[in-house]
Enzyme design. Structure first.
Site, PDB file in Angstrom:
ATOM      1  N   SER A 693      -0.711  -3.809  -0.167  1.00 41.70           N
ATOM      2  CA  SER A 693       0.753  -3.720  -0.199  1.00 41.70           C
ATOM      3  C   SER A 693       1.244  -2.525  -1.013  1.00 41.70           C
ATOM      4  O   SER A 693       2.428  -2.198  -0.963  1.00 41.70           O
ATOM      5  CB  SER A 693       1.348  -5.011  -0.772  1.00 41.70           C
ATOM      6  OG  SER A 693       0.949  -5.200  -2.111  1.00 41.70           O
ATOM      7  N   LYS A 736       8.731  -9.676  -5.315  1.00 44.54           N
ATOM      8  CA  LYS A 736       8.591  -8.271  -5.697  1.00 44.54           C
ATOM      9  C   LYS A 736       9.950  -7.627  -5.953  1.00 44.54           C
ATOM     10  O   LYS A 736      10.140  -6.914  -6.946  1.00 44.54           O
ATOM     11  CB  LYS A 736       7.837  -7.513  -4.598  1.00 44.54           C
ATOM     12  CG  LYS A 736       6.372  -7.937  -4.483  1.00 44.54           C
ATOM     13  CD  LYS A 736       5.690  -7.258  -3.319  1.00 44.54           C
ATOM     14  CE  LYS A 736       4.226  -7.678  -3.227  1.00 44.54           C
ATOM     15  NZ  LYS A 736       3.525  -7.041  -2.091  1.00 44.54           N
TER      16      LYS A 736
END
Length: 843
Positions: A693, A736
């Site tokens: 990611s 996030k």
């Protein structure tokens, strides 16, 4: 190629409360089935319907998905329509007591057999002594005894008269019978001669007496030789008398129990052996106390001598008892489970009934599965009998369904193999762990095995299912049906209403306050957040149930009569606060500049990457500084992944870094060999790094370092990238975004801060309300990125550039600057390679 921030209405999908026509969930009916689990329902119907060997089920899915509850509810509807299976009981084997006999008895009849045998023994204990003491029996017994005595007396009387005619007396002594001469015609008539007197007799007289005594002794010996036969005949007549009496008593006492079980051949045959044994041993009922005490003493003496003695030897009447190990008069289901059974019948033991048994084995040890034989210490020895046989869950679930947690049974020694053996044999054999491992030498029982016909349903996660499929060849043979629970289902209006009914049933079952429509909407939104998808709802029931418990607690504390959205919100905040120490610690270290994260300004070759830390049930986003450095290489393109070099990077992360090299090679200098060396690192990262990611963030850092164009530090990046430069979706996007927002919030929002996410992740957004509010005020932004070029322009404030007809990038663009520097590296490498060597061979 400008990218606009994501609109506020896409950051959080609120539930439409106008679709709900109810006021509270108290008005809703309970949901009878599963939502969005049609595949599972089809598998359960097939697995429970097919009656073939090996078609047991493995129910797989995520933890907390409510697999056990859902399967139990489904089985309840199936089992209620099935016939209750047979009862099972162990009884004494009169021919081989160490091999107890198992009886299959019609459902609900085993207890009647046990109680019938109990009444039989009690009746015989009362009637036998009275009959044996009756005048009729005593007269018949006395007649037999008198005939026996008269026969002996007549024989001895005839011998006595003959001896007296010869002047010989027949004497009875403690040592037996004796013959001796007596006085005749001397005034001492009939007195036995003393030895000295006998010796004074004339020799002819002495010889006559001796010859007469020898003849009489032969006749006496002949009489004594016939006495055992007469005694045997006497005992036979007594036994015949007792048998005649016993047959009548036993037949009368057993009439009811025999009539009750006359249609069951196995029970009928065993009762016949019981009758024969009762007739043969009717004397134990004559004087029970004395007889039993005597037999118990003999048994104890045998134990002291080291002999194996069954426990029943201490109580001879115990052999007529019945050990009911499985009783299916009512469906065996322990109290406290879900109220799925139609028209339940509660018996005295607290079980609910109505069809085939459904048994959940919470502790699947070997003995809990296949049963055990218990032992009792007595006189320094372990003794047992058929009454100490205990059933296992395979016995109790026979004819129905056995549910087992797959991980639990695999953790128990010997249990998994025992289950497979039982399924292969199609019978349950009671096995002792000690005997199985040859650790115990005590002689035990060998009970008859019980024929097995049931469905075993294992519950576990997907990983365990695939491990067993690959590692155990027998697994696929025995568990041919997989019921795979979906992690989530579509968030659609009809499913929202079904979910509301699910919450209604959960509230009733857990005795919670009803939920109003605002609370239902908030729970649905929370379920979407847990699914990490605004278009889906998680199937995990456990976290939702926990949330409702806590919201109910808060509502009751406020003396509310229903659970509302504010109670749900407060419960969610409380859950986060209780487990928030590590997140707070992480934020504190960043805001105190112990962990260096910039949220303002611009830096070359440096970008804020986003990751998720998971600790137990808590996950939170954590920004990380990613830096890149480039220089001229020795030929070729080499991107040094420092995380991988020090073995802190996992294989997926390493794959992402290699993809960067592929993208750079395909994008820049397609006709000139690369001559670049670069290094990438997660600064101040001291734990493992895995996942791809951060690959897009690493690529931005590399491009920035190559082009020497700074990156705005008020922006953070998440998302993976492929070799074509396309941004790919990642997990944990909400955590996030919120992780970087919290840092910016603590330092003060400037209006220039935000996060870049893959455009494919927009449908997953279910952000906190404070983040949504900040975006609405224009103080924070979230950008959907489809390609790397879009991210480059957002982060570096310059056009990324596109290759024109002349084969060159747009002048002044980021890509043009990066390619120019790469070309300079290649030219310098060429010049270095052409430089002449010195006298030592060095260039």
């Amino acid at each position: 190629m400008a990218v606009d921030p994501i609109p506020v209405d896409l950051l959080y999908r609120a539930c439409d409360l106008t679709q709900f026509t109810f006021d509270t969930t108290a008005e809703l009916e309970e949901l009878p089935g599963l939502i969005g689990q049609e595949r599972v329902l089809d598998a359960l119907k097939f697995g429970t319907g097919i009656k073939r060997y090996g078609y047991n089920l493995f129910v797989l899915g995520p933890d907390g998905a409510g697999k056990h509850e859902a399967v139990t509810r489904f089985l309840g509807t199936v089992a209620a329509r099935q016939k209750a299976p047979s009862d099972w009981a162990y009884v004494n084997n009169f021919q081989a007591p160490n091999k107890p006999i198992v009886l299959e008895i019609a459902a609900g009849s085993a207890r009647a057999l046990k109680e019938g045998m109990g009444r039989l023994v009690e009746e015989l204990k009362a009637t036998v002594p009275s009959v044996l003491e009756s005048e009729e029996y005593q007269n018949r017994r006395q007649s037999i005894d008198e005939e026996y005595r008269e026969r002996q007396e007549r024989s001895f009387e005839a011998l006595r008269e003959k001896a007296e005619g010869e002047g010989i007396a027949l004497l009875r002594t403690p040592a037996g019978f004796a013959l001796a001469p007596v006085h005749r015609g001397d005034g001492q008539e009939g007195e036995v001669l003393k030895p000295e007197e006998f010796n004074k007799l004339p020799e002819a007289e002495r010889k006559r007496v001796e010859m007469t005594i020898q003849g009489l002794q032969k006749e006496l010996a002949d009489i004594l030789e016939h006495i055992p036969g007469w005694e045997k005949e006497h005992r036979g007549r007594v036994q015949k008398l007792n048998s005649e009496v016993a047959e009548k008593l036993v037949e009368q006492a057993m009439r009811d129990v025999r009539a009750r079980f006359d249609t069951m051949p196995a029970v009928r045959d065993w009762l016949a052996t019981v009758a024969a044994d009762l007739i043969e041993n009717i004397a134990i009922f004559a004087t029970p106390g004395d007889q039993q005490q005597q037999q118990a003493m003999l048994a104890m003496q045998a134990m002291v001598q080291g002999q194996t003695v069954p426990f029943g030897a201490l109580n001879p009447l115990r052999r007529y008892e019945v050990n009911v190990v499985v009783e299916n008069n009512d469906l065996k289901r322990r109290p406290g489970s879900s109220p799925w059974q139609a028209e339940p019948v509660v018996d005295a033991g607290g079980y609910i009934g109505g069809g085939a048994p459904i048994v959940y084995e919470d502790h699947p040890t070997l003995q809990n599965l296949v049963g055990r034989v218990e032992h009792i210490p007595q006189m320094g020895a372990l003794i047992t009998d058929f009454m100490l046989i205990r059933s296992g869950s395979l016995h109790r679930a026979n004819g129905g369904y056995l549910l087992i947690d797959a991980l639990k049974i695999l953790r128990e020694p010997l249990a998994w193999d025992a289950l497979k053996r039982a399924l292969h044999r199609r019978k349950v054999v009671i096995e002792s762990p000690g005997e199985f491992l040859s650790l115990v030498s005590t002689v035990s029982l060998e009970p008859d095995p019980v024929p097995l016909d049931l469905k075993v349903i294992l519950l576990g996660d997907r990983y365990l299912y695939y491990v067993l499929s690959n590692a155990d060849p027998e697994f696929g043979e025995l568990f041919k049906v997989a019921a795979d629970f979906d992690d989530e289902f579509d968030r659609e209006p009809e499913n929202d209403i079904l979910y509301a009914r699910l919450l209604a049933g959960l509230a009733r079952k857990e005795e919670l306050l009803p939920l109003d429509k605002s609370a239902v909407g908030r729970v649905i939104e929370r379920a979407s957040r847990l699914a990490e998808d605004a278009e889906k709802i998680t199937t995990a029931v456990r976290p939702i149930a926990d949330l409702l418990h806590e919201a109910d607690f808060l509502a009751r504390r406020y003396e509310a009569t229903r659970i509302s959205a504010k109670h749900i919100d407060e419960a969610v905040d409380a859950q986060i606060a209780r487990a928030d120490r590590m997140r707070e610690r992480s934020l504190e270290m960043i805001t105190r500049d112990i962990v260096m994260i910039d949220t303002e300004g611009s830096v070359i070759g440096q970008v804020n990457g986003l990751s998720v830390l998971s600790m137990g049930s808590v996950s939170f986003g954590r920004p990380s500084r990613i830096t890149a450095r480039v220089r001229m290489g020795m030929g070729g393109s080499r991107v040094l992944d420092i995380e991988r070099e020090v073995e802190l990077g996992g294989p997926i992360h390493s794959k992402g870094v290699l993809i960067l090299s592929g993208y750079l090679s395909a994008t820049f200098l397609p006709e000139i060999p690369f001559s670049m060396s670069a290094s990438l690192v997660f600064e101040q990262s001291y734990g493992g790094v895995d996942g791809d990611s951060a690959s897009s963030a690493e690529l931005y850092a590399l491009i920035s370092a190559l082009a020497e164009v700074p990156i705005e530090q008020g922006l953070a990046v998440t998302g993976s990238v492929n070799q074509l430069g396309e941004a790919q979706a990642i997990g944990g996007v909400n955590d996030k975004i919120e992780g970087f927002f919290d840092i910016c919030m603590r330092r003060g929002l400037t209006g220039d801060q935000g996060v870049l996410i893959p455009a494919a992740n927009v449908k997953h957004l279910m952000l906190r309300q404070d983040v949504v509010d900040a975006v609405e005020r224009g103080m924070f932004a979230i950008y959907p990125v489809e390609r790397i070029e879009e991210g480059v322009e957002l982060l570096m404030g310059k056009p990324a550039g596109a290759r024109g007809p002349d084969g060159k990038f747009t002048p002044g663009s980021v890509f043009a600057l990066a390619e120019a520097r790469l070309a300079a590296f290649a030219e310098n490498q060429r010049r270095f390679a052409m430089r002449p060597a010195d006298s030592n061979g060095k260039k």
